[in-house]
Design a protein around this motif. Sequence first.
Motif, PDB file in Angstrom:
ATOM      1  N   ILE A   1       0.830  -1.207   0.000  1.00 23.02           N
ATOM      2  CA  ILE A   1       0.000   0.000   0.000  1.00 23.02           C
ATOM      3  C   ILE A   1       0.867   1.261   0.000  1.00 23.02           C
ATOM      4  N   HIS A   2       2.021   1.178   0.665  1.00 23.94           N
ATOM      5  CA  HIS A   2       2.875   2.362   0.693  1.00 23.94           C
ATOM      6  C   HIS A   2       3.513   2.630  -0.665  1.00 23.94           C
ATOM      7  N   PHE A   3       3.785   1.566  -1.385  1.00 21.50           N
ATOM      8  CA  PHE A   3       4.303   1.737  -2.738  1.00 21.50           C
ATOM      9  C   PHE A   3       3.220   2.386  -3.611  1.00 21.50           C
ATOM     10  N   ILE A   4       1.984   1.905  -3.447  1.00 20.43           N
ATOM     11  CA  ILE A   4       0.885   2.489  -4.225  1.00 20.43           C
ATOM     12  C   ILE A   4       0.719   3.966  -3.848  1.00 20.43           C
ATOM     13  N   GLU A   5       0.846   4.269  -2.575  1.00 21.40           N
ATOM     14  CA  GLU A   5       0.770   5.677  -2.150  1.00 21.40           C
ATOM     15  C   GLU A   5       1.835   6.513  -2.862  1.00 21.40           C
ATOM     16  N   ASP A   6       3.060   5.960  -2.944  1.00 19.36           N
ATOM     17  CA  ASP A   6       4.134   6.696  -3.607  1.00 19.36           C
ATOM     18  C   ASP A   6       3.820   6.944  -5.078  1.00 19.36           C
ATOM     19  N   ILE A   7       3.230   5.928  -5.727  1.00 22.83           N
ATOM     20  CA  ILE A   7       2.873   6.093  -7.141  1.00 22.83           C
ATOM     21  C   ILE A   7       1.813   7.187  -7.284  1.00 22.83           C
TER      22      ILE A   7
ATOM     23  N   GLN B   1      -8.506   8.243   0.256  1.00 22.52           N
ATOM     24  CA  GLN B   1      -8.983   7.985  -1.107  1.00 22.52           C
ATOM     25  C   GLN B   1      -8.088   6.972  -1.816  1.00 22.52           C
ATOM     26  N   VAL B   2      -6.790   7.125  -1.605  1.00 19.98           N
ATOM     27  CA  VAL B   2      -5.863   6.178  -2.235  1.00 19.98           C
ATOM     28  C   VAL B   2      -6.119   4.768  -1.702  1.00 19.98           C
ATOM     29  N   TRP B   3      -6.254   4.664  -0.381  1.00 18.28           N
ATOM     30  CA  TRP B   3      -6.469   3.338   0.215  1.00 18.28           C
ATOM     31  C   TRP B   3      -7.764   2.715  -0.290  1.00 18.28           C
ATOM     32  N   ASP B   4      -8.823   3.515  -0.354  1.00 18.41           N
ATOM     33  CA  ASP B   4     -10.108   2.997  -0.831  1.00 18.41           C
ATOM     34  C   ASP B   4      -9.996   2.537  -2.270  1.00 18.41           C
ATOM     35  N   MET B   5      -9.362   3.375  -3.069  1.00 23.28           N
ATOM     36  CA  MET B   5      -9.227   3.072  -4.482  1.00 23.28           C
ATOM     37  C   MET B   5      -8.438   1.776  -4.693  1.00 23.28           C
ATOM     38  N   ALA B   6      -7.314   1.639  -3.942  1.00 21.39           N
ATOM     39  CA  ALA B   6      -6.486   0.441  -4.073  1.00 21.39           C
ATOM     40  C   ALA B   6      -7.271  -0.791  -3.650  1.00 21.39           C
TER      41      ALA B   6
ATOM     42  N   ARG C   1      -9.814  -1.694  -6.290  1.00 19.92           N
ATOM     43  CA  ARG C   1      -9.206  -2.284  -7.466  1.00 19.92           C
ATOM     44  C   ARG C   1      -8.764  -3.727  -7.191  1.00 19.92           C
ATOM     45  N   PHE C   2      -8.159  -3.942  -6.042  1.00 21.30           N
ATOM     46  CA  PHE C   2      -7.699  -5.289  -5.714  1.00 21.30           C
ATOM     47  C   PHE C   2      -8.870  -6.251  -5.624  1.00 21.30           C
ATOM     48  N   GLU C   3      -9.973  -5.782  -5.031  1.00 16.10           N
ATOM     49  CA  GLU C   3     -11.136  -6.651  -4.916  1.00 16.10           C
ATOM     50  C   GLU C   3     -11.711  -6.993  -6.284  1.00 16.10           C
ATOM     51  N   THR C   4     -11.794  -5.970  -7.139  1.00 21.16           N
ATOM     52  CA  THR C   4     -12.311  -6.192  -8.480  1.00 21.16           C
ATOM     53  C   THR C   4     -11.492  -7.257  -9.209  1.00 21.16           C
ATOM     54  N   LEU C   5     -10.191  -7.263  -8.953  1.00 23.11           N
ATOM     55  CA  LEU C   5      -9.314  -8.202  -9.644  1.00 23.11           C
ATOM     56  C   LEU C   5      -9.141  -9.506  -8.867  1.00 23.11           C
ATOM     57  N   ASN C   6     -10.053  -9.739  -7.905  1.00 22.76           N
ATOM     58  CA  ASN C   6     -10.016 -10.984  -7.129  1.00 22.76           C
ATOM     59  C   ASN C   6      -8.749 -11.160  -6.306  1.00 22.76           C
ATOM     60  N   LEU C   7      -8.178 -10.034  -5.892  1.00 21.64           N
ATOM     61  CA  LEU C   7      -7.015 -10.124  -4.999  1.00 21.64           C
ATOM     62  C   LEU C   7      -7.476  -9.658  -3.628  1.00 21.64           C
ATOM     63  N   SER C   8      -7.049 -10.354  -2.609  1.00 21.30           N
ATOM     64  CA  SER C   8      -7.475  -9.974  -1.270  1.00 21.30           C
ATOM     65  C   SER C   8      -6.887  -8.610  -0.899  1.00 21.30           C
ATOM     66  N   PRO C   9      -7.722  -7.683  -0.393  1.00 18.53           N
ATOM     67  CA  PRO C   9      -7.195  -6.386   0.026  1.00 18.53           C
ATOM     68  C   PRO C   9      -6.180  -6.520   1.163  1.00 18.53           C
ATOM     69  N   LYS C  10      -6.150  -7.676   1.795  1.00 16.90           N
ATOM     70  CA  LYS C  10      -5.145  -7.911   2.843  1.00 16.90           C
ATOM     71  C   LYS C  10      -3.723  -7.794   2.284  1.00 16.90           C
ATOM     72  N   VAL C  11      -3.609  -8.175   1.003  1.00 20.20           N
ATOM     73  CA  VAL C  11      -2.305  -8.119   0.334  1.00 20.20           C
ATOM     74  C   VAL C  11      -1.706  -6.720   0.461  1.00 20.20           C
ATOM     75  N   LEU C  12      -2.571  -5.719   0.422  1.00 15.67           N
ATOM     76  CA  LEU C  12      -2.100  -4.338   0.460  1.00 15.67           C
ATOM     77  C   LEU C  12      -1.257  -4.054   1.688  1.00 15.67           C
ATOM     78  N   HIS C  13      -1.576  -4.726   2.767  1.00 14.27           N
ATOM     79  CA  HIS C  13      -0.864  -4.431   4.010  1.00 14.27           C
ATOM     80  C   HIS C  13       0.217  -5.462   4.303  1.00 14.27           C
ATOM     81  N   SER C  14       0.668  -6.129   3.251  1.00 12.03           N
ATOM     82  CA  SER C  14       1.744  -7.112   3.422  1.00 12.03           C
ATOM     83  C   SER C  14       3.043  -6.545   2.863  1.00 12.03           C
ATOM     84  N   TYR C  15       4.129  -7.129   3.313  1.00  9.69           N
ATOM     85  CA  TYR C  15       5.417  -6.892   2.669  1.00  9.69           C
ATOM     86  C   TYR C  15       5.556  -7.906   1.546  1.00  9.69           C
ATOM     87  N   PRO C  16       6.297  -7.563   0.490  1.00 10.90           N
ATOM     88  CA  PRO C  16       6.378  -8.454  -0.664  1.00 10.90           C
ATOM     89  C   PRO C  16       6.765  -9.893  -0.321  1.00 10.90           C
TER      90      PRO C  16
END
Lengths: 336, 336, 278
Positions: free
Chosen positions: A113-119, A131-136, A139-154
Amino acid sequence: MSTNILEVHGLKTYYRTRLKEHVYAVDGVSFSLEKGKTLGIAGESGCGKSTLALSLMGFYFPPLHFGSGSIVINGTDIMKLGKEQLRAQVSGREISYIPQAAMNALNPTLKIIHFIEDIMKEHRPELNKKQVWDMAAERFETLNLSPKVLHSYPNELSGGMKQRTVIAISTILNPKVLIADEPTSALDVTSQKAVIKLLKSLLDRGFIQSLVFITHELPLLYHVTDDIIVMYAGEIVERGTAEQMIFDPIHPYTKKLMGSIIVPEEGMKGHKLAAIPGTPPNLKNVPEGCRFADRCSYVQETCRKGKIESQTAGDRIYRCIVEPEVLKEWYANEAE
Amino acid sequence: MSVYGKYIVKKFFWYFLTLVIAVTLNFLLPRMIEGNPVSMIVSEMTQGMTDSDTIKRVYETFLVEFGIDKPLGEQFLIYLKNLVTGNLGTSFGLYPKPVTEILASAVPWTIGLQLPAILVGWLIGNVLGAVAAYRKGVFDKVIFPVALFVNSIPFFTLAIIMLYVFALSLNWFPLHGGYDYQMVPTLSFEFFASVLRHHTLPFLSIVLVTIGGQAIGMREMSIYELNSDYVLYSKLLGIRDSKIAKYVFRNAMLPQITGLALSIGTMVGGSLICEIVFSYPGIGTWMFTAIRQLDYPLISGCTLLIALAVLLANFTIDLIYGWIDPRIKAAQMEDQ
Amino acid sequence: MNSSFRILIKSPKFMFGACMLLAMIGLILIYPLFNRNDPLEMIALAYQPPDSKLLLGSDNFGRDLFLELIYGIRTSLQVGLIAGVFATVIGLVIGLASGYIGGMIDNLLTAITNIFIVIPSFVILILISVSIDSRSSFVTAVIIGITSWPWTARAVRAQTSSLRNRDHVNIAKISGYSTPRIILSEILPYIASYVVMAFVLQTASGILSEASISMLGLGPYNTISLGIIMNWALVFEAPVAGAWWAFIPAAISIAIITFSLYMMNTGMDEIFNPKIRS
C-alpha cells in the motif's frame, strides 16, 4: 484519425559497451497496435525482445541508449518529451510495464500500500491517503485479490500472488498500453493461468486499452493475443494474426520457432520437436543480407546479399526474399 | 506474546549464553598459567621489592582472591559471587585500590570518546558510501580508493600521525590526557573546554577510520541495491529519482546496521589503543598500564568490561534492527 | 584456476596490490644481504634524525631504525601469514563440516561460530597472551589465528550449504563417493575463490591484530615487529621527543601492507562476485 493506440516507427536503440561500441539490440522496429487489441512478441532469448519492451517505455539509462525513431502513444510521440515530462506524464500512466522478474520487482522493505501511495503521490497528488487506500482496495477486490495483500510486505506473498500484485499495481492508473515482459515464464502452470486470466480481465474491464505480451513461448500467445510479431537479431521477421503465425508461418524462423517448443498445447500435436541449431548472430557484428541465413535450412545464395526488406502479403508482413508460396511448398515437402 | 516479543526473548537467551561463555573464558584463561599462578604473579610483580612484609601481604591477598587452594569449580563459584556483588578484586599496580573503582573512573571517558565517535563515523561513512554509489563517476573514483586506504590504516596508526602533526608540530591540540592536569574536575566552562580540546584528536582518529570502513561497505551495498529490479520497476512507474534514492538508501542501510553490530568489537579494540596513544584516561590506557605492571586483576577486569560492553552494544543493535526491518518480521511470521 | 589467474592479472586493483606487496617482500629479502648488521645492535646516540648513514635515524637505544623496520616488516608479514593460514584452515574445516553435514552438527557449530563472532576476539587474544609466558612470534601468530576464524567459518558455511543440494553433489553421493572425496572434488573447487579471498583478508587482519597487541605490550618476545617498534616509541616517548622517524615509518608500513592486501581482495571480489560489479 486512426484507432491506433500505439505506433512505433523505425525504432532503433543500442547498448554502448565499455569499448564505446554501439550494439543495436532493437534495429529499426515498426508496428502499430489498435485500441482493445493484444500483441504478442516472440523470439529466442537474445533476439532483442526484452530490450524492445524496455525501449517502448521511453526510458533509457546506461548502457541502453535511444538511437532514432518514434513511439507514438495516443497521438503523442513520447520520445519528443523531456525526461521529467515523460516521468510525470507518461510512465505508469499512459504506458505501464510488468517486469520479467516480478519476484524482485517490489521493494522488500515497503508494504504494497505504501508503494501504491508513492505512485499516487507522483501521478494523482490531489487524492488524500484515505482515497488512495479505498481506491487500491476496490481495485484489488475487483481483480479478485485480497485487500489484505495491500498491508503485506512483498516477501509475505507467494510467487504467483506477487506477480498478480505487480500486475494490479502496474495498471492502477489505467494505462493505455501495458507491456508485459515474460510475465508467466517463472511461474507454475496454475499461476500462469491465473496471470493470463487476470490480464484478459484487465482488458475486458477497460483498465488497460491494449497489451503487448512478450514471451519466448510462441504457443502461449495463441491463447492470449490477437496478433504476433516474431523478432530475430533486433528486427521483426514476421507479423500476422496468432492463428496465421502458429498454423501457417511464412518465415523459416517462425516455422522453426514453432517446432522448437516443447509445450504440448492443443492443436500442436504431431509437430516435430526440434531445437534450432546454432545461435543468433552476435549483434556487434551482424552479417550482410538475411540475419537468419546461417541457421536457415532453406538458405539461398541471394540471401546473403544486400539488405533484406520487409514484404507484405495481404495483412501479413515478413522479411524473406523467397515467395511465401515457394516456402510453403518446401515446408509441405519436408513434412512428408 | 507478540512476534517481536518472541524475537527479543530469543535474542536475550543467545546473548545470555554468550555472556556466560565470555565470563567463563575470562575466569579460565588466566588460570591456565602453568604452576601456581599466584606465586608466579607475585614473584613477577614483586621483582625488586625487598620488603618481605609487603610481598607476603600481596601473596595472601591473592591467595584469597584467586582461592587457589580450592578446586576449580569452587573457585568459579567464588568468582561468580564476587562478580555479582561487583567485586573484581584488588589492583596490584594501585594496591589496595579495588579494580571496580578504577574501572568506574575510566568508563565515562571511554564511553564519552567511543560512542559518539563510532556513531558519527558510521553515519558519515554510510552517507559517503551511498553518494559514491549513486553519483558514480569522478566522485566514486575519488572516495573509494581514499576510503579503502583510510580503512587499511590501523586506528592507532592514524592516531599517532595525528598526534605528531596536530599536537606536536602544529601545537593545535594538547599532547595527552583527558583534561589539563593543573585543573580540578569541576562543572566549570573552562574545565569543559579543556575536556573538549583533549577529546578532539582521539575522536577524529576514530571517526576517520570508521568512515573508511563503513563507506566501503555502504558503497557495495548501494551498488547492489541500485542494480536490483525494484529500482527499474519503480522508475518505469514514474517514481521520481529522489524517492528511489530513499528506497535504495534505506535498504542498503539495513545490512549496515547488522554490519555495525558485527564490527563493533574490532572498532572498540582499535579505539582502546587510540586511547593509549593519547594517554586518554579511559579503559584502554588503564589496560596498557596494567599490562606493563602485570596487574592481572585489572587486566581481567578490563577484558570482562570490554566483552560486556560489546555484547550489550550487539544486543541493542539487534533489538533496533528487529524493530525496523520488515524482512526480519516476515521471517519471524514464517517461523510460527 | 589457471584461467581465473589470467583474469586476475587483468584487474588493475589486484595487480596494484600484488605489485606493492611483492615490492615490499623484495625489499625485506634483499636489504639484509647488503646490511648484515644485527638490528638490535646499538650503533648511535638515542633519537638521531635520519641522515645519509642512518636512513631512518636511530631509536631510543641508538639502534638503526631502517634495519629494525626491515626486520619488523618481515616479522609482521610472517605473523600475518601464519595467522591467516590458521584462521582460514580452522574456519574452512568448521564451515565445511557445518554446511555439508547439516542437522544437529550444523546447529551446534553455527551457534559456536555466532557466539565467537560476538565475543570480541581482541579480548580473548589479550587473555591468552597474558596467560602464555614466553611468546615467540609463531605462538603469537597461532593465537591470532585461533581467535579469528569465525568470519571464515560463517562465509564457508553459507557457501557450502548452498552447494550441498546441487545436482553434481547429489550425483556424487549416489555414485557412492566418500564424504571427504565429495568435499574435495565437488565442494572445494566451487568455493576456492572465496577461500583465497578470506585468506587474504585474514592475513591483513592478522597483521593488524599483531600490531594491536604488540602496541599493548603483549607482542612476541625477542623479536622486532612493526607493532613492537611503535610500542617502544610510545613507551620511550618518541612523540614527545619529536622523533617522528621512530613511529611514522612503521605506521605507514602497516598501512601499505594492509592496503595492498585489501586492494588484492577488492580486485578478486569484483571478478568473482558479479553482484557488486558496477
